[in-house]
Design an enzyme around this catalytic site. Sequence first.
Site, PDB file in Angstrom:
ATOM      1  N   CYS A 120      -2.357 -47.548  28.710  1.00  0.00           N
ATOM      2  CA  CYS A 120      -2.395 -49.014  28.652  1.00  0.00           C
ATOM      3  C   CYS A 120      -3.004 -49.425  27.318  1.00  0.00           C
ATOM      4  CB  CYS A 120      -3.216 -49.571  29.813  1.00  0.00           C
ATOM      5  SG  CYS A 120      -3.591 -51.328  29.641  1.00  0.00           S
TER       6      CYS A 120
ATOM      7  N   CYS B  16      -6.293 -51.272  27.640  1.00  0.00           N
ATOM      8  CA  CYS B  16      -7.393 -50.363  27.984  1.00  0.00           C
ATOM      9  C   CYS B  16      -7.857 -49.600  26.744  1.00  0.00           C
ATOM     10  CB  CYS B  16      -6.965 -49.394  29.081  1.00  0.00           C
ATOM     11  SG  CYS B  16      -6.965 -50.115  30.740  1.00  0.00           S
TER      12      CYS B  16
ATOM     13  N   ASP C 295      -4.495 -62.375  19.181  1.00  0.00           N
ATOM     14  CA  ASP C 295      -3.160 -61.858  19.455  1.00  0.00           C
ATOM     15  C   ASP C 295      -2.547 -61.383  18.138  1.00  0.00           C
ATOM     16  OD1 ASP C 295      -0.916 -62.418  21.956  1.00  0.00           O
ATOM     17  OD2 ASP C 295      -0.158 -61.881  19.968  1.00  0.00           O
TER      18      ASP C 295
ATOM     19  N   HIS D 265      -9.092 -52.502  34.485  1.00  0.00           N
ATOM     20  CA  HIS D 265      -7.630 -52.572  34.450  1.00  0.00           C
ATOM     21  C   HIS D 265      -7.108 -53.220  35.729  1.00  0.00           C
ATOM     22  CE1 HIS D 265      -3.541 -51.556  33.235  1.00  0.00           C
ATOM     23  NE2 HIS D 265      -3.342 -51.424  34.532  1.00  0.00           N
TER      24      HIS D 265
ATOM     25  N   ASN E 159       0.932 -64.965  31.912  1.00  0.00           N
ATOM     26  CA  ASN E 159       2.293 -64.550  32.239  1.00  0.00           C
ATOM     27  C   ASN E 159       2.220 -63.454  33.296  1.00  0.00           C
ATOM     28  OD1 ASN E 159       3.385 -66.269  30.240  1.00  0.00           O
ATOM     29  ND2 ASN E 159       3.055 -64.716  28.664  1.00  0.00           N
TER      30      ASN E 159
ATOM     31  N   GLY F 254       7.541 -63.305  31.767  1.00  0.00           N
ATOM     32  CA  GLY F 254       7.410 -62.936  30.363  1.00  0.00           C
ATOM     33  C   GLY F 254       6.236 -62.022  30.073  1.00  0.00           C
TER      34      GLY F 254
ATOM     35  N   HIS G 205      -1.553 -55.356  31.623  1.00  0.00           N
ATOM     36  CA  HIS G 205      -3.009 -55.431  31.835  1.00  0.00           C
ATOM     37  C   HIS G 205      -3.303 -56.927  31.819  1.00  0.00           C
ATOM     38  CE1 HIS G 205      -7.279 -53.765  30.875  1.00  0.00           C
ATOM     39  NE2 HIS G 205      -7.414 -55.082  31.044  1.00  0.00           N
TER      40      HIS G 205
ATOM     41  N   HIS H 235      -4.107 -60.551  31.339  1.00  0.00           N
ATOM     42  CA  HIS H 235      -4.719 -61.200  30.171  1.00  0.00           C
ATOM     43  C   HIS H 235      -4.426 -62.688  30.205  1.00  0.00           C
ATOM     44  CE1 HIS H 235      -0.698 -59.700  29.142  1.00  0.00           C
ATOM     45  NE2 HIS H 235      -0.560 -60.776  28.396  1.00  0.00           N
TER      46      HIS H 235
HETATM   47  P1  AMP Z   1       2.387 -61.124  27.499  1.00  0.00           P
HETATM   48  O1  AMP Z   1       3.783 -61.461  27.091  1.00  0.00           O
HETATM   49  O2  AMP Z   1       1.738 -62.240  28.280  1.00  0.00           O
HETATM   50  O3  AMP Z   1       2.288 -59.775  28.178  1.00  0.00           O
HETATM   51  O4  AMP Z   1       1.567 -61.086  26.164  1.00  0.00           O
HETATM   52  C1  AMP Z   1       1.188 -59.907  25.530  1.00  0.00           C
HETATM   53  C2  AMP Z   1       0.615 -60.324  24.205  1.00  0.00           C
HETATM   54  O5  AMP Z   1      -0.096 -59.224  23.681  1.00  0.00           O
HETATM   55  C3  AMP Z   1       1.659 -60.734  23.173  1.00  0.00           C
HETATM   56  O6  AMP Z   1       1.404 -62.071  22.750  1.00  0.00           O
HETATM   57  C4  AMP Z   1       1.456 -59.719  22.050  1.00  0.00           C
HETATM   58  O7  AMP Z   1       1.617 -60.278  20.769  1.00  0.00           O
HETATM   59  C5  AMP Z   1       0.042 -59.250  22.290  1.00  0.00           C
HETATM   60  N1  AMP Z   1      -0.265 -57.913  21.829  1.00  0.00           N
HETATM   61  C6  AMP Z   1       0.409 -56.773  22.058  1.00  0.00           C
HETATM   62  N2  AMP Z   1      -0.205 -55.723  21.507  1.00  0.00           N
HETATM   63  C7  AMP Z   1      -1.323 -56.211  20.911  1.00  0.00           C
HETATM   64  C8  AMP Z   1      -2.382 -55.626  20.152  1.00  0.00           C
HETATM   65  N3  AMP Z   1      -2.426 -54.309  19.907  1.00  0.00           N
HETATM   66  N4  AMP Z   1      -3.359 -56.437  19.687  1.00  0.00           N
HETATM   67  C9  AMP Z   1      -3.318 -57.755  19.918  1.00  0.00           C
HETATM   68  N5  AMP Z   1      -2.354 -58.368  20.626  1.00  0.00           N
HETATM   69  C10 AMP Z   1      -1.359 -57.609  21.108  1.00  0.00           C
END
Ligand code: AMP
Length: 113
Positions: free
Chosen positions: A3, A6, A29, A45, A86, A92, A97, A99
């Site tokens: 993950c 994680c 982000d 998690h 989401n 989406g 994990h 968030h």
């Molecule tokens: P979701 O679509 O709600 O699952 O959003 C996941 C978010 O995580 C997206 O906006 C990605 O740009 C962001 N994301 C993915 N990997 C990373 C990372 N390593 N560091 C920061 N943000 C990330």
Amino acid sequence: MDCIFCKIVAGQIPSDILYTDDKVIAFRDINPMAPVHLLIIPRLHVTSLNDMTEAQVPLIGYIIYVAKLLAERQGIAEKGYRVVVNCGRDGGQVVQHLHIHLLGGRGLINGLG
Ligand code: AMP
């Protein structure tokens, strides 16, 4: 567990962390959709909102409280901001994990895009 969030919690991959305590961390982000785009996540998690239990109500409430604190610290509280969770494919959700997105710094009246 494979993950990415994680791994951020464990410090195994870099991220721009703005807040951390014993329950949550918050970081920028990597693909911001607004001038302020932070992710607030539990250290624990939890895969998605679908997996949240009643026992985790205080934890999720606390995450929303941290979003409010960070909105103040980022200087967007007065103008307003959006908090988004989401869930699942149709919602989406890409990272499995739980968030919370904190978005602000521009008008979001017509959506995120
Ligand atoms: P979701 O679509 O709600 O699952 O959003 C996941 C978010 O995580 C997206 O906006 C990605 O740009 C962001 N994301 C993915 N990997 C990373 C990372 N390593 N560091 C920061 N943000 C990330």
